[in-house]
Design an enzyme around this catalytic site. Structure first.
Site, PDB file in Angstrom:
ATOM      1  N   ASP A  82      83.450  73.888  10.540  1.00  0.00           N
ATOM      2  CA  ASP A  82      84.761  74.141   9.944  1.00  0.00           C
ATOM      3  C   ASP A  82      84.806  73.758   8.464  1.00  0.00           C
ATOM      4  O   ASP A  82      85.560  74.334   7.694  1.00  0.00           O
ATOM      5  CB  ASP A  82      85.835  73.373  10.719  1.00  0.00           C
ATOM      6  CG  ASP A  82      85.979  73.882  12.156  1.00  0.00           C
ATOM      7  OD1 ASP A  82      86.127  75.104  12.329  1.00  0.00           O
ATOM      8  OD2 ASP A  82      85.913  73.062  13.095  1.00  0.00           O
ATOM      9  N   GLU A  87      86.032  75.096   2.552  1.00  0.00           N
ATOM     10  CA  GLU A  87      85.597  75.358   1.164  1.00  0.00           C
ATOM     11  C   GLU A  87      85.922  76.784   0.748  1.00  0.00           C
ATOM     12  O   GLU A  87      86.399  77.035  -0.359  1.00  0.00           O
ATOM     13  CB  GLU A  87      84.075  75.191   1.045  1.00  0.00           C
ATOM     14  CG  GLU A  87      83.615  73.809   0.717  1.00  0.00           C
ATOM     15  CD  GLU A  87      82.135  73.805   0.298  1.00  0.00           C
ATOM     16  OE1 GLU A  87      81.693  74.743  -0.387  1.00  0.00           O
ATOM     17  OE2 GLU A  87      81.445  72.841   0.662  1.00  0.00           O
ATOM     18  N   GLY A 112      78.160  74.682  13.279  1.00  0.00           N
ATOM     19  CA  GLY A 112      78.292  73.260  12.946  1.00  0.00           C
ATOM     20  C   GLY A 112      78.351  72.402  14.187  1.00  0.00           C
ATOM     21  O   GLY A 112      78.175  72.899  15.298  1.00  0.00           O
ATOM     22  N   SER A 113      78.617  71.098  14.005  1.00  0.00           N
ATOM     23  CA  SER A 113      78.860  70.281  15.206  1.00  0.00           C
ATOM     24  C   SER A 113      80.343  70.362  15.553  1.00  0.00           C
ATOM     25  O   SER A 113      80.719  70.279  16.717  1.00  0.00           O
ATOM     26  CB  SER A 113      78.394  68.832  15.017  1.00  0.00           C
ATOM     27  OG  SER A 113      78.678  68.362  13.730  1.00  0.00           O
ATOM     28  N   ARG A 192      78.223  63.983  19.389  1.00  0.00           N
ATOM     29  CA  ARG A 192      78.528  62.965  18.375  1.00  0.00           C
ATOM     30  C   ARG A 192      79.982  62.512  18.503  1.00  0.00           C
ATOM     31  O   ARG A 192      80.300  61.347  18.273  1.00  0.00           O
ATOM     32  CB  ARG A 192      78.262  63.510  16.965  1.00  0.00           C
ATOM     33  CG  ARG A 192      79.389  64.299  16.340  1.00  0.00           C
ATOM     34  CD  ARG A 192      79.088  64.748  14.919  1.00  0.00           C
ATOM     35  NE  ARG A 192      80.188  64.431  14.026  1.00  0.00           N
ATOM     36  CZ  ARG A 192      80.541  65.171  12.995  1.00  0.00           C
ATOM     37  NH1 ARG A 192      79.876  66.270  12.707  1.00  0.00           N
ATOM     38  NH2 ARG A 192      81.547  64.817  12.229  1.00  0.00           N
ATOM     39  N   GLU A 364      87.437  67.321   6.737  1.00  0.00           N
ATOM     40  CA  GLU A 364      86.873  66.794   5.487  1.00  0.00           C
ATOM     41  C   GLU A 364      87.713  65.597   5.023  1.00  0.00           C
ATOM     42  O   GLU A 364      88.934  65.602   5.186  1.00  0.00           O
ATOM     43  CB  GLU A 364      86.889  67.881   4.403  1.00  0.00           C
ATOM     44  CG  GLU A 364      86.105  69.139   4.766  1.00  0.00           C
ATOM     45  CD  GLU A 364      84.611  68.881   4.957  1.00  0.00           C
ATOM     46  OE1 GLU A 364      83.959  68.503   3.976  1.00  0.00           O
ATOM     47  OE2 GLU A 364      84.128  69.029   6.090  1.00  0.00           O
TER      48      GLU A 364
END
Length: 373
Positions: A82, A87, A112-113, A192, A364
């Site tokens: 994401d 970005e 991605g993760s 994770r 982020e």
């Protein structure tokens, strides 16, 4: 899924030209191999020609979509987590021609993760809950079909004057801590977040601040919202009266018509949460917070709604863990946990008492400061 009332769909042209922005470092670092093995053959079959742009550093994609002539592509495809789409969205919104460019369809392919938007779109499409390669295949198939529709963006403003555009969610406290603290376990993929959750549970923290919101549906006992649509509205700058919609200078960013400047108290028809101690605050606009977290089962791609969740201080670790386990199926609200509150809102403001804790937007990190959206 059958188009819902009010949804209008467009179709990508055939043959179609796609710019694929790919982060080879995202997730477990397999995005490029997965793109070549899974995605490329499907796109070739569907007559979609690709230009692959491999990002080499943070902000690389941001700069490319902000500065480049994008007219040669029919769609922009992000193959990453994401964070890369965040970005791209913010790069596009910095263009003088953002209004035109934002009409170009965007596609997310999970690489991605954290693949929350991909999981949300898979869910809206009526597909079964899947992860990993199956999710990637489903999302690629959606791109091959070429059907596209609108998606809500949320405009965030911070006390230090930043203006950000977010497609997924804004968080503070426990959930953001899990997201950022677990970065060091990226190699585990989605696991994770499970490990991060257990670690953050062990050192459960309380965050102090004030949360306010404009409910999407008026709440009992709240003063009615002002009726006059032409009442002056101020936007982020002390006392600046906004011109009526449609008279903004070309290229000006959209006006935050529901917000008053952060230095002023929230409008009288907003709700101020009486509690000022939280374990977590999360404002999400899509259904999924992660591939295994169905946080806002009621969310749609463009329902004009921010789904606000907050966890009040005093919740036990066991109750918190139960909520997270239930969230895998989207049944956490059925637990009727008195510490968990959910309210659909159109705008919100969060004013942390001190600059403690991490804030995140679309996963982020943001500096901890007052913010509204």
């Amino acid at each position: 899924s059958p188009p819902r009332p009010g949804d209008s769909y467009g179709v990508l042209p055939r043959p179609c030209r796609a710019l694929v922005l790919l982060n080879p470092q995202s997730g477990t670092g397999r995005a490029l191999e997965d793109f070549q093995a899974v995605v490329q053959p499907m796109l070739a079959e569907a007559d979609i020609a690709t230009t692959v742009f491999i990002t080499e550093r943070p902000h690389h994609a941001h700069e490319k979509v902000r500065d480049e002539d994008l007219s040669q592509w029919d769609t922009l495809v992000v193959m990453a987590g994401d964070g890369l789409l965040y970005e791209v969205v913010n790069g596009l919104m910095e263009r003088p021609d953002w209004e035109e460019t934002m009409k170009k369809p965007l596609c997310i392919l999970p690489g991605g993760s954290g693949n929350a938007l991909a999981a949300s779109i898979n869910h809206y499409a009526g597909n079964d809950h899947v992860t990993k390669k199956k999710l990637l295949t489903n999302c690629t198939f959606i791109l091959c079909k070429g059907l596209h529709t609108q998606m809500d963006l949320v405009s965030l403003s911070t006390a230090s004057g930043k203006r950000l555009f977010s497609f997924l969610g804004f968080g503070w406290g426990f959930i953001s801590d899990v997201d950022i603290d677990s970065e060091k376990y990226r190699w585990l993929g989605n696991a994770r977040f499970t490990l991060g959750t257990l670690q953050c549970l062990a050192k459960l923290r309380v965050y102090q601040g004030r949360l306010s919101y404009l409910p999407a549906v008026p709440e009992q006992g709240s003063p009615p919202a002002p009726k006059d649509p032409h009442a002056p509205v101020t936007n982020g700058q002390a006392g600046r009266i906004l011109p009526p919609a449609g008279t903004e200078a070309p290229g000006a960013l959209p006006a935050d018509s529901l917000l008053v400047p952060l230095c002023q108290p929230v409008p009288a028809h907003w709700t101020v949460v009486p509690e000022e101690e939280f374990v977590s605050v999360y404002a999400i606009y899509q259904s999924h917070l992660g591939t295994n977290l169905l946080m806002a089962p009621a969310a749609q791609l463009h329902d004009g709604c921010i789904h606000l969740f907050y966890l009040k201080a005093g919740i036990s670790r066991v109750a918190l863990l139960k909520i997270f386990l239930a969230m895998a199926r989207g049944t956490h609200l059925d637990l009727n946990c008195p510490h968990l509150r959910y309210v659909p809102v159109r705008a919100f403001r969060l004013e942390p008492r001190a600059a403690t804790g991490i804030m995140t937007v679309d996963g982020e990190v943001l500096a901890c400061e007052p913010v509204q959206g």
